[in-house]
Design a protein around this motif. Structure first.
Motif, PDB file in Angstrom:
ATOM      1  N   SER A   1       0.838  -1.188   0.000  1.00 67.34           N
ATOM      2  CA  SER A   1       0.000   0.000   0.000  1.00 67.34           C
ATOM      3  C   SER A   1       0.877   1.243   0.000  1.00 67.34           C
TER       4      SER A   1
ATOM      5  N   THR B   1       0.487   5.937  -0.225  1.00 68.61           N
ATOM      6  CA  THR B   1      -0.298   7.156  -0.385  1.00 68.61           C
ATOM      7  C   THR B   1       0.483   8.152  -1.214  1.00 68.61           C
TER       8      THR B   1
ATOM      9  N   GLN C   1       0.857  11.963  -2.317  1.00 65.21           N
ATOM     10  CA  GLN C   1       0.522  13.239  -1.698  1.00 65.21           C
ATOM     11  C   GLN C   1       0.433  14.333  -2.755  1.00 65.21           C
TER      12      GLN C   1
ATOM     13  N   TYR D   1      -8.790   2.554  -5.412  1.00 62.37           N
ATOM     14  CA  TYR D   1      -8.245   3.797  -4.864  1.00 62.37           C
ATOM     15  C   TYR D   1      -9.172   4.382  -3.797  1.00 62.37           C
ATOM     16  N   ASN D   2      -8.567   5.114  -2.876  1.00 62.19           N
ATOM     17  CA  ASN D   2      -9.312   5.942  -1.942  1.00 62.19           C
ATOM     18  C   ASN D   2      -8.645   7.310  -1.889  1.00 62.19           C
ATOM     19  N   VAL D   3      -9.404   8.320  -1.519  1.00 65.16           N
ATOM     20  CA  VAL D   3      -8.851   9.671  -1.438  1.00 65.16           C
ATOM     21  C   VAL D   3      -9.245  10.310  -0.116  1.00 65.16           C
ATOM     22  N   SER D   4      -8.457  11.317   0.246  1.00 68.27           N
ATOM     23  CA  SER D   4      -8.751  12.124   1.427  1.00 68.27           C
ATOM     24  C   SER D   4      -8.463  13.575   1.096  1.00 68.27           C
TER      25      SER D   4
ATOM     26  N   SER E   1      -4.957  13.642  -0.991  1.00 66.94           N
ATOM     27  CA  SER E   1      -4.102  12.461  -1.119  1.00 66.94           C
ATOM     28  C   SER E   1      -4.854  11.317  -1.785  1.00 66.94           C
TER      29      SER E   1
ATOM     30  N   ARG F   1      -4.776   7.089  -2.102  1.00 64.17           N
ATOM     31  CA  ARG F   1      -4.230   5.905  -1.463  1.00 64.17           C
ATOM     32  C   ARG F   1      -4.547   4.653  -2.273  1.00 64.17           C
TER      33      ARG F   1
ATOM     34  N   GLU G   1      -4.594   0.832  -1.512  1.00 62.34           N
ATOM     35  CA  GLU G   1      -4.590  -0.050  -0.342  1.00 62.34           C
ATOM     36  C   GLU G   1      -3.840  -1.350  -0.616  1.00 62.34           C
TER      37      GLU G   1
END
Lengths: 113, 109
Positions: A18, A20, A22, A64-67, A75, A77, A79
């Motif tokens: 995994s 992230t 940036q 995918y995931n985002v924040s 960001s 990510r 996983e």
């Protein structure tokens, strides 16, 4: 004035790892985006954040995931990385709306082995 | 849904004029944008057409016909440095920009 800054510039991952990606912008833009670029496929939208506190799926969100951490930072990510996620990832920002120009970062070149 | 179609490659010689076409299918269409990308670097914004007609910015012009779901980017007085990939993009109001697959322009001397 740095504009849109992406880190890292290059990354090699093994399948299943995994990480992230940036992205930060210093233009006080409301909207931020993640695209991936593969040969012959153009720029495909993964996720976007129209404003701080909101995120939405794009064309290719699976895996995918985002924040949206704050107004400056967005960001992405992975996983559990897969070889199909080998790509160049671009982050972009804009003031807001489709009539605002996108400002792109220099990209992150990711290889998944 | 949305889709944008553009030619994959265009070639031209220095000093010439070249037109890169883009046809789109976008419900709730909200204008057509053009971006330039050199050698896999960061794409940069060229132009945006919200309404029908021609927008001119120096050697580059962009045209939109909403009734025909069609637009083009016109590059005049081509220079070697114009060799790059060009992307058209559009979207639905309230969403984000979706791009075509890009057109690689090769300018030769």
């Amino acid at each position: 004035n740095a504009g849109v800054t992406q880190t890292p510039k290059f990354q090699v991952l093994k399948t299943g790892q995994s990480m992230t990606l940036q992205c930060a912008q210093d233009m006080n833009h409301n909207s931020m985006y993640w695209y991936r670029q593969d040969p012959g496929m153009g720029l495909r939208l993964i996720y976007y954040s129209a404003s701080e506190g909101t995120t939405d799926k794009g064309e290719v969100p699976n895996g995918y995931n985002v924040s949206r951490l704050n107004k400056r930072e967005f960001s992405l990510r992975l996983e559990s990385a897969a070889p199909s996620q080998t790509s160049v990832y671009f982050c972009a920002s804009s003031e807001s709306g489709l009539n605002s120009p996108l400002h792109f970062g220099n990209g992150t070149r990711l290889t998944v082995t | 849904g949305q889709s944008l179609e553009q030619p994959s490659e265009v070639t031209a010689v220095e000093g010439a004029i070249v037109q890169i076409n883009c046809t789109y299918q976008t419900s709730g269409f909200y204008g057509l944008s053009w971006y330039q990308q050199h050698d896999g670097g960061a794409p940069t914004f060229l132009s945006y057409n919200a309404l029908d007609g021609l927008e001119e910015t120096g050697r580059f012009s962009s045209f939109l016909s909403r009734s025909d779901s069609y637009g083009y980017l016109l590059l005049q007085e081509l220079q070697m440095k114009d060799s790059a990939s060009y992307f058209c993009g559009s979207g639905q109001a309230g969403t984000a920009l979706i791009f075509g697959k890009g057109t690689t322009l090769s300018v030769s001397s």
